[in-house]
Design a protein around this motif. Structure first.
Motif, PDB file in Angstrom:
ATOM      1  N   GLY A  69      28.444  29.707  49.832  1.00 57.61           N
ATOM      2  CA  GLY A  69      28.743  29.395  48.431  1.00 57.61           C
ATOM      3  C   GLY A  69      28.907  30.648  47.587  1.00 57.61           C
ATOM      4  N   GLY A  70      28.048  31.644  47.815  1.00 57.62           N
ATOM      5  CA  GLY A  70      28.146  32.894  47.068  1.00 57.62           C
ATOM      6  C   GLY A  70      29.443  33.634  47.343  1.00 57.62           C
ATOM      7  N   VAL A  71      29.851  33.663  48.614  1.00 60.26           N
ATOM      8  CA  VAL A  71      31.106  34.342  48.986  1.00 60.26           C
ATOM      9  C   VAL A  71      32.306  33.628  48.372  1.00 60.26           C
ATOM     10  N   LEU A  72      32.310  32.298  48.420  1.00 60.02           N
ATOM     11  CA  LEU A  72      33.425  31.540  47.833  1.00 60.02           C
ATOM     12  C   LEU A  72      33.499  31.750  46.324  1.00 60.02           C
ATOM     13  N   ALA A  73      32.334  31.772  45.674  1.00 58.81           N
ATOM     14  CA  ALA A  73      32.324  32.017  44.231  1.00 58.81           C
ATOM     15  C   ALA A  73      32.838  33.416  43.920  1.00 58.81           C
ATOM     16  N   GLY A  74      32.403  34.407  44.714  1.00 59.26           N
ATOM     17  CA  GLY A  74      32.884  35.768  44.513  1.00 59.26           C
ATOM     18  C   GLY A  74      34.390  35.879  44.691  1.00 59.26           C
ATOM     19  N   ALA A  75      34.918  35.200  45.708  1.00 59.09           N
ATOM     20  CA  ALA A  75      36.365  35.225  45.950  1.00 59.09           C
ATOM     21  C   ALA A  75      37.123  34.560  44.805  1.00 59.09           C
ATOM     22  N   PHE A  76      36.569  33.454  44.308  1.00 60.70           N
ATOM     23  CA  PHE A  76      37.219  32.732  43.207  1.00 60.70           C
ATOM     24  C   PHE A  76      37.281  33.591  41.944  1.00 60.70           C
ATOM     25  N   ILE A  77      36.161  34.232  41.593  1.00 60.86           N
ATOM     26  CA  ILE A  77      36.127  35.082  40.394  1.00 60.86           C
ATOM     27  C   ILE A  77      37.037  36.294  40.572  1.00 60.86           C
ATOM     28  N   THR A  78      37.086  36.837  41.780  1.00 62.37           N
ATOM     29  CA  THR A  78      37.966  37.980  42.054  1.00 62.37           C
ATOM     30  C   THR A  78      39.425  37.630  41.762  1.00 62.37           C
ATOM     31  N   ALA A  79      39.819  36.397  42.139  1.00 63.89           N
ATOM     32  CA  ALA A  79      41.196  35.960  41.889  1.00 63.89           C
ATOM     33  C   ALA A  79      41.470  35.779  40.398  1.00 63.89           C
ATOM     34  N   LEU A  80      40.431  35.483  39.617  1.00 67.43           N
ATOM     35  CA  LEU A  80      40.618  35.258  38.180  1.00 67.43           C
ATOM     36  C   LEU A  80      40.610  36.538  37.364  1.00 67.43           C
ATOM     37  N   LEU A  81      39.912  37.564  37.834  1.00 66.43           N
ATOM     38  CA  LEU A  81      39.692  38.770  37.024  1.00 66.43           C
ATOM     39  C   LEU A  81      40.972  39.413  36.480  1.00 66.43           C
ATOM     40  N   PRO A  82      42.058  39.531  37.264  1.00 61.07           N
ATOM     41  CA  PRO A  82      43.262  40.178  36.716  1.00 61.07           C
ATOM     42  C   PRO A  82      43.858  39.463  35.508  1.00 61.07           C
ATOM     43  N   PHE A  83      43.498  38.188  35.311  1.00 60.77           N
ATOM     44  CA  PHE A  83      44.049  37.424  34.190  1.00 60.77           C
ATOM     45  C   PHE A  83      43.219  37.575  32.918  1.00 60.77           C
ATOM     46  N   LEU A  84      42.060  38.224  33.026  1.00 58.48           N
ATOM     47  CA  LEU A  84      41.236  38.474  31.848  1.00 58.48           C
ATOM     48  C   LEU A  84      41.782  39.664  31.073  1.00 58.48           C
ATOM     49  N   PRO A  85      41.556  39.718  29.769  1.00 63.74           N
ATOM     50  CA  PRO A  85      41.971  40.913  28.996  1.00 63.74           C
ATOM     51  C   PRO A  85      41.306  42.158  29.562  1.00 63.74           C
ATOM     52  N   ASN A  86      42.118  43.142  29.906  1.00 68.77           N
ATOM     53  CA  ASN A  86      41.621  44.388  30.473  1.00 68.77           C
ATOM     54  C   ASN A  86      40.837  44.139  31.763  1.00 68.77           C
ATOM     55  N   GLY A  87      41.262  43.123  32.516  1.00 72.85           N
ATOM     56  CA  GLY A  87      40.548  42.730  33.728  1.00 72.85           C
ATOM     57  C   GLY A  87      40.699  43.744  34.854  1.00 72.85           C
ATOM     58  N   THR A  88      39.746  43.703  35.763  1.00 77.11           N
ATOM     59  CA  THR A  88      39.717  44.631  36.893  1.00 77.11           C
ATOM     60  C   THR A  88      40.402  44.001  38.101  1.00 77.11           C
ATOM     61  N   VAL A  89      41.233  44.774  38.756  1.00 73.90           N
ATOM     62  CA  VAL A  89      41.894  44.307  39.972  1.00 73.90           C
ATOM     63  C   VAL A  89      41.047  44.738  41.174  1.00 73.90           C
ATOM     64  N   LEU A  90      40.460  43.764  41.848  1.00 72.54           N
ATOM     65  CA  LEU A  90      39.662  44.017  43.047  1.00 72.54           C
ATOM     66  C   LEU A  90      40.240  43.214  44.204  1.00 72.54           C
ATOM     67  N   THR A  91      40.023  43.695  45.417  1.00 75.92           N
ATOM     68  CA  THR A  91      40.507  42.980  46.594  1.00 75.92           C
ATOM     69  C   THR A  91      39.365  42.192  47.221  1.00 75.92           C
ATOM     70  N   PHE A  92      39.734  41.181  48.011  1.00 74.66           N
ATOM     71  CA  PHE A  92      38.720  40.404  48.727  1.00 74.66           C
ATOM     72  C   PHE A  92      37.949  41.306  49.694  1.00 74.66           C
ATOM     73  N   ARG A  93      38.618  42.314  50.221  1.00 67.37           N
ATOM     74  CA  ARG A  93      37.952  43.232  51.147  1.00 67.37           C
ATOM     75  C   ARG A  93      36.839  44.006  50.441  1.00 67.37           C
ATOM     76  N   GLN A  94      37.023  44.266  49.156  1.00 67.75           N
ATOM     77  CA  GLN A  94      35.983  44.956  48.385  1.00 67.75           C
ATOM     78  C   GLN A  94      34.835  44.014  48.015  1.00 67.75           C
ATOM     79  N   VAL A  95      35.180  42.782  47.691  1.00 70.31           N
ATOM     80  CA  VAL A  95      34.195  41.874  47.094  1.00 70.31           C
ATOM     81  C   VAL A  95      33.396  41.096  48.134  1.00 70.31           C
ATOM     82  N   VAL A  96      34.043  40.627  49.204  1.00 67.75           N
ATOM     83  CA  VAL A  96      33.358  39.740  50.151  1.00 67.75           C
ATOM     84  C   VAL A  96      32.129  40.385  50.780  1.00 67.75           C
ATOM     85  N   PRO A  97      32.199  41.634  51.291  1.00 68.15           N
ATOM     86  CA  PRO A  97      30.966  42.237  51.831  1.00 68.15           C
ATOM     87  C   PRO A  97      29.864  42.356  50.787  1.00 68.15           C
ATOM     88  N   MET A  98      30.247  42.715  49.551  1.00 62.74           N
ATOM     89  CA  MET A  98      29.259  42.803  48.476  1.00 62.74           C
ATOM     90  C   MET A  98      28.630  41.441  48.213  1.00 62.74           C
TER      91      MET A  98
END
Length: 306
Positions: free
Chosen positions: A217-246
């Motif tokens: 559940g934590g990994v899926l939530a992290g992946a979901f938020i990662t996909a949303l971040l670029p659409f936020l104002p001044n959002g950060t572009v991160l890859t799944f490879r960066q986020v999933v291990p974290m």
């Protein structure tokens, strides 16, 4: 004299249902408020963390004193709050923060020692065990160290990416989403399907089935938020490879942090530190995973922003 009202007794299933309703009601209020505070940042977030720290200090010292651990309340409250109030003066500088943190721990230790010189208290013959002063000093410094971890979400929020993006804000969103998803998934799956306790002598309700589901559940939530971040104002572009291990590490460490606090509560003879948050217990019950994982995500975000 007969009482016209019968006391209501909850069955085990009824008690679980009540706790679930309380948890959902608390989440309905707490989740939007938490997200709003992270989004706004600045003074509102800072004040909220100061209040949580003060409440955490009250909960921790109250629980210890019930077990006749003579923790020095004034030091436990003053040192973490002073550290948090000094953060804005450092401008988010990590080096200055860690220097001040070391100074704060030294002050807590020194003040605890001096406090026992000035404090007239019972001798062992009057009911206090031998070594109680050492226990008091250790409990005081440990409490200051633990509550000082509330500084890391504030430090994290102030980080900026190399491209000027809101790296800290987005990393804090990720952290909260991973922890909330881990907690919720582990709770529901563990309640319905859990059969094998992880550490039954510490927390019988936490099972391997719930823990593994929580990681997913934590990994899926992290992946979901990662996909949303670029659409936020001044959002950060991160890859799944960066986020999933974290996300995997945060989910696992968060659950370990929860078990560590269960050890402390069992030693103190309590189920929850307080009842401030219905369905969850107290501030320290709700934010135990955040306190343990926020430093990890802070250093992860520093590395990502290099």
């Amino acid at each position: 004299m007969l009482c016209p009202f019968k006391p209501r007794t909850l069955t085990r299933g009824g008690e679980k249902s009540l706790v679930l309703r309380q948890r959902l009601a608390s989440a309905f209020i707490g989740v939007p408020l938490g997200l709003l505070l992270v989004w706004v940042g600045g003074l509102p977030l800072h004040l909220a963390v100061l209040i949580l720290t003060a409440l955490g200090a009250w909960e921790l010292t109250k629980a210890m004193r019930r077990r006749r651990i003579a923790v020095l309340r004034e030091i436990v409250l003053a040192c973490p709050l002073a550290l948090l109030m000094a953060l804005p003066l450092m401008g988010g500088d990590a080096d200055n923060f860690f220097r001040l943190w070391v100074i704060g721990l030294f002050v807590a230790l020194f003040a605890s020692l001096v406090g026992h010189i000035l404090w007239r208290s019972p001798t062992p013959a009057e009911g206090m065990p031998m070594g109680w002063r050492i226990q008091s000093i250790g409990a005081t410094v440990l409490s200051v160290l633990y509550l000082s971890l509330f500084a890391f979400p504030l430090l994290l929020r102030e980080l900026k990416g190399r491209d000027g993006s809101e790296l800290g804000r987005d990393a804090l969103f990720l952290l909260l989403a991973i922890l909330w998803a881990t907690d919720a998934t582990a709770y529901f799956v563990g309640t319905k399907l859990g059969r094998h306790p992880i550490v039954p002598q510490v927390s019988p309700g936490k099972t391997w089935e719930g823990s593994l589901a929580g990681i997913v559940g934590g990994v899926l939530a992290g992946a979901f938020i990662t996909a949303l971040l670029p659409f936020l104002p001044n959002g950060t572009v991160l890859t799944f490879r960066q986020v999933v291990p974290m996300a995997v590490v945060v989910s696992i460490v968060g659950q370990i942090g929860d078990l560590c606090e269960s050890v402390l509560k069992r030693d103190l003879g309590i189920k929850d530190f307080s009842g401030l948050i219905p369905g969850h217990g107290g501030v320290l019950d709700r934010f135990d995973s955040l306190l343990i994982t926020a430093p990890l995500v802070y250093f992860w975000a520093l590395w990502q922003g290099r």
